[in-house]
Each structure stands twice: as C-alpha cells, then as structure tokens.
Design an enzyme around this catalytic site. Sequence first.
Site, PDB file in Angstrom:
ATOM      1  CG  ASN A 113      12.219  26.808  49.216  1.00  0.00           C
ATOM      2  OD1 ASN A 113      13.012  25.857  49.137  1.00  0.00           O
ATOM      3  ND2 ASN A 113      11.472  27.197  48.190  1.00  0.00           N
ATOM      4  CG  PHE A 117      15.876  18.488  45.780  1.00  0.00           C
ATOM      5  CD1 PHE A 117      14.831  19.382  45.595  1.00  0.00           C
ATOM      6  CD2 PHE A 117      16.596  18.084  44.653  1.00  0.00           C
ATOM      7  CE1 PHE A 117      14.511  19.884  44.334  1.00  0.00           C
ATOM      8  CE2 PHE A 117      16.289  18.576  43.394  1.00  0.00           C
ATOM      9  CZ  PHE A 117      15.247  19.480  43.240  1.00  0.00           C
ATOM     10  CB  SER A 180      15.202  23.079  42.726  1.00  0.00           C
ATOM     11  OG  SER A 180      15.714  23.555  43.963  1.00  0.00           O
ATOM     12  CG  ASN A 182      16.900  26.203  47.059  1.00  0.00           C
ATOM     13  OD1 ASN A 182      17.503  27.271  47.111  1.00  0.00           O
ATOM     14  ND2 ASN A 182      15.584  26.116  47.110  1.00  0.00           N
ATOM     15  CB  THR A 183      20.035  20.889  43.813  1.00  0.00           C
ATOM     16  OG1 THR A 183      19.104  20.407  44.775  1.00  0.00           O
ATOM     17  CG2 THR A 183      21.045  19.794  43.489  1.00  0.00           C
ATOM     18  CE  LYS A 221       7.789  23.466  39.921  1.00  0.00           C
ATOM     19  NZ  LYS A 221       7.243  23.074  41.215  1.00  0.00           N
ATOM     20  CG  ASN A 250      10.985  25.259  40.932  1.00  0.00           C
ATOM     21  OD1 ASN A 250      10.809  25.672  42.085  1.00  0.00           O
ATOM     22  ND2 ASN A 250      11.404  24.042  40.663  1.00  0.00           N
TER      23      ASN A 250
HETATM   24  C1  LIG Z   1       9.105  25.470  50.838  1.00  0.00           C
HETATM   25  C2  LIG Z   1       9.023  25.157  49.385  1.00  0.00           C
HETATM   26  C3  LIG Z   1       9.533  23.956  48.914  1.00  0.00           C
HETATM   27  C4  LIG Z   1       9.461  23.646  47.551  1.00  0.00           C
HETATM   28  N1  LIG Z   1       9.948  22.451  47.128  1.00  0.00           N
HETATM   29  C5  LIG Z   1       9.835  22.116  45.820  1.00  0.00           C
HETATM   30  C6  LIG Z   1      10.289  20.847  45.351  1.00  0.00           C
HETATM   31  O1  LIG Z   1      10.773  20.025  46.121  1.00  0.00           O
HETATM   32  N2  LIG Z   1      10.164  20.580  44.028  1.00  0.00           N
HETATM   33  C7  LIG Z   1       9.603  21.468  43.142  1.00  0.00           C
HETATM   34  O2  LIG Z   1       9.492  21.156  41.947  1.00  0.00           O
HETATM   35  N3  LIG Z   1       9.146  22.663  43.563  1.00  0.00           N
HETATM   36  C8  LIG Z   1       9.245  22.998  44.861  1.00  0.00           C
HETATM   37  N4  LIG Z   1       8.780  24.215  45.287  1.00  0.00           N
HETATM   38  C9  LIG Z   1       8.229  25.169  44.298  1.00  0.00           C
HETATM   39  C10 LIG Z   1       6.711  25.118  44.219  1.00  0.00           C
HETATM   40  O3  LIG Z   1       6.266  23.843  43.807  1.00  0.00           O
HETATM   41  C11 LIG Z   1       6.189  26.189  43.237  1.00  0.00           C
HETATM   42  O4  LIG Z   1       6.639  25.886  41.937  1.00  0.00           O
HETATM   43  C12 LIG Z   1       6.662  27.591  43.587  1.00  0.00           C
HETATM   44  O5  LIG Z   1       6.667  27.781  44.987  1.00  0.00           O
HETATM   45  C13 LIG Z   1       5.799  28.695  42.938  1.00  0.00           C
HETATM   46  O6  LIG Z   1       4.463  28.596  43.357  1.00  0.00           O
HETATM   47  P1  LIG Z   1       3.835  29.481  44.561  1.00  0.00           P
HETATM   48  O7  LIG Z   1       4.174  30.910  44.289  1.00  0.00           O
HETATM   49  O8  LIG Z   1       2.357  29.173  44.512  1.00  0.00           O
HETATM   50  O9  LIG Z   1       4.468  28.990  45.807  1.00  0.00           O
HETATM   51  C14 LIG Z   1       8.855  24.549  46.646  1.00  0.00           C
HETATM   52  C15 LIG Z   1       8.327  25.763  47.124  1.00  0.00           C
HETATM   53  C16 LIG Z   1       8.405  26.072  48.467  1.00  0.00           C
HETATM   54  C17 LIG Z   1       7.851  27.385  48.957  1.00  0.00           C
END
Ligand SMILES: Cc1cc2nc3c(=O)[nH]c(=O)nc-3n(C[C@H](O)[C@H](O)[C@H](O)COP(=O)(O)O)c2cc1C
Length: 341
Positions: A113, A117, A180, A182-183, A221, A250
Amino acid sequence: MYKNILRPLLFQMDAEKAHNLVFNMLPLANKLKLAGLLGGKYRNKKLERTLFGITFPNPVGLAAGFDKDARLYKELSDLGFGFIEIGTVTPRAQAGNEKPRLFRLKEDSALINRMGFNNEGVEAAVERLKANGRNGKRVIIGGNIGKNKATPNDKAVDDYVFCFDALYNYVDYFVVNVSSPNTPNLRELQEKEPLMALLNALQERNGKNSEEGKRKPILLKIAPDLSNDQLLDIIDIVSETKIDGVIATNTTISRDGLESANKNESGGLSGKPLCKRATEVIRFLAEKSNKSFPIIGVGGIHSAEDALEKLEAGASLIQLYTGFIYEGPGLIREINEKIAE
Ligand SMILES: Cc1cc2nc3c(=O)[nH]c(=O)nc-3n(C[C@H](O)[C@H](O)[C@H](O)COP(=O)(O)O)c2cc1C
C-alpha cells in the site's frame, strides 16, 4: 463463510474498492446480527491481559490503517478483536496518494500500500468518537497519530501534539507513527534526536489534557527496516523518554522473495513476507532491553502459530491487518482459542 463466499467475491474487485465495500456493509451485517456468522468471537476470561493500566479482553487487536477515521470501531470490536487502533490521523484532512494505491499480492499472501495517510483529519475522528461513544461496552481504542504531508519535519512536533491534544479524552492509548514509508521523509523522525524531541514534547503534554490529570500510555510504532544499531537507539529512547512501549512493526520497503505481478509497486509491504523480520525485531528488542517495556507484535500474522511465535519472541499483545483480509474474522477466534489452550 468468509473464505468460501465473501473472499472470492471481494478478491475479484480492486483492493481499495473491496475495502470500502466491506466498510459499508459491516454496519448492516451488525444490525442483522450477522457478525456472529463470521466466526471471530471467542470469550474466555483467561485471555484478559492488563498492560499499562488497561485491561484488554483478549490480546488480538486490529492494526492501524483499517479504521483510519474511527467509523467502525464498535462493529470491528463486535467481530472479536480485543482492541482497535484508529488512524493514522493527521491534524488536517488529506486525500492521500493517487489511486490505485493498494495492491494484492495473492501468490505471496501480501499487500503493498501507498495510501499516504488519507484521512478526514483528527477533528472528524473526535466528533465520531464523541457521538458514538462505546455503548457501555468494553471497546479498547488506540489513537494512532501522524503528521500532514505538507508539514515539514522541523514542524512535525506541532502536528503530533495537535492530534494528541484533540484525541486525548477519547482514546485509551496513543501510538506515535513515525514509520510509514508513504509520507516523504517521515521515517527520518525515527532518528534519535528528532524522536527524543517529539516524544518528550508529547510526555510534556501528557496528563495536562484531562480533568483528572490522568496520563495516557504512549507507544512508538517502528519500521522493520531499522538496523540493529537503530533498534538499540530505540531501546535507549524508550527508557529516556519513559514512554510505555513499542509497536513492532509497520510495513517494509524490502521486496525480498516475492512472486506476484504487483511486487514492484512502490509502498509498504505487509503480510506473510513480513512475518519473519517483524518477529526478529520483537525478539531483538525484548532480549536487548531485558523485557523492560511491553511490545505489541504486528506483521504477517496469518495463523495461530504465527501469533504464538510473536508472543514467544516477547510480544505481550498482537495486531492483525493483512492476515485479517486474507483469512477473515475466523483468524481472530483461531488465535484466541490457541492462546487460551
Ligand atoms: C492498507 C494499509 C494501510 C495502513 N495504514 C496504516 C496507518 O495509517 N498507520 C499505521 O501505523 N500503520 C498502517 N498500516 C500498517 C499496519 O498497521 C501494520 O503495521 C502492517 O500492515 C503489518 O501488519 P500485517 O502484516 O498484519 O498487515 C497499514 C497497512 C495497510 C495494509
């Protein structure tokens, strides 16, 4: 029901559209009392955990990014999660990156992704939390906070403090998201000097926002791409700023060992390919800190075994995102049953 009926339908669609559809359907499913059919719920007193003064009904939470604007925390909690992390929210609303920005990597059981934000701004989340409350239910809510894309890093503290103040009376714990991918340049805030300044500024405000002067737990985080030296710095920073814990991890910018056609999309990778590295980070932090602070383990949990591995490595609670998309609510129950066993 999820894996046999819903998932095949949802996986035909564009990933973000599928996410939005689920979001729109969940309140109706809840009204019709269909949440039970999805099979996520499992109650057992043995699953309760008390951490930083909060009693969690079970240790399986929903990770940040799923309910960015605090729209569905009650419905998601009804599916069986022990806690829901809303956000990342930023002071002002922002659209995020151009679409498409969410990609399935089916062969790898993963997602990439680059949402960036996208959120309606912290005030919109606060209004919802105020209006919807918790129905007298024990819904544990974390508030994950960030900075707007347009805010330069040397002004980032103001954005975090703004979100912290606004959400203070409506969430149970805070997560400072500096990880993140992505920022642009956000992850530079993980360096020791800016991170100390940011966390100290939040600690300075902590407790001053509440009528009773009660402080709220603050967690940091982190990215899975930090080096061992940077992780050692994180341990020092947690101890020096006296924050309450760490969420590891993350999404990753690594692309090792992927097979799917979408593997070269830019953004953060989550799901199965992240599992091993996230667990390594948890184990490193737990061992090197002598377990001096709690860790919430997240990254690639797609089975009860994956969850147990994270707990065994040193996590006290765990969170799901990508595993929840691939396996459905049944995964929450499966993990909780195994932990209780
Ligand atoms: C579509 C998407 C959006 C996410 N948005 C955020 C976010 O806004 N803030 C954040 O701290 N982590 C965000 N994450 C990260 C997740 O909270 C998590 O840390 C990460 O995906 C690893 O866990 P997973 O393998 O179970 O997905 C996002 C993940 C995905 C897939």
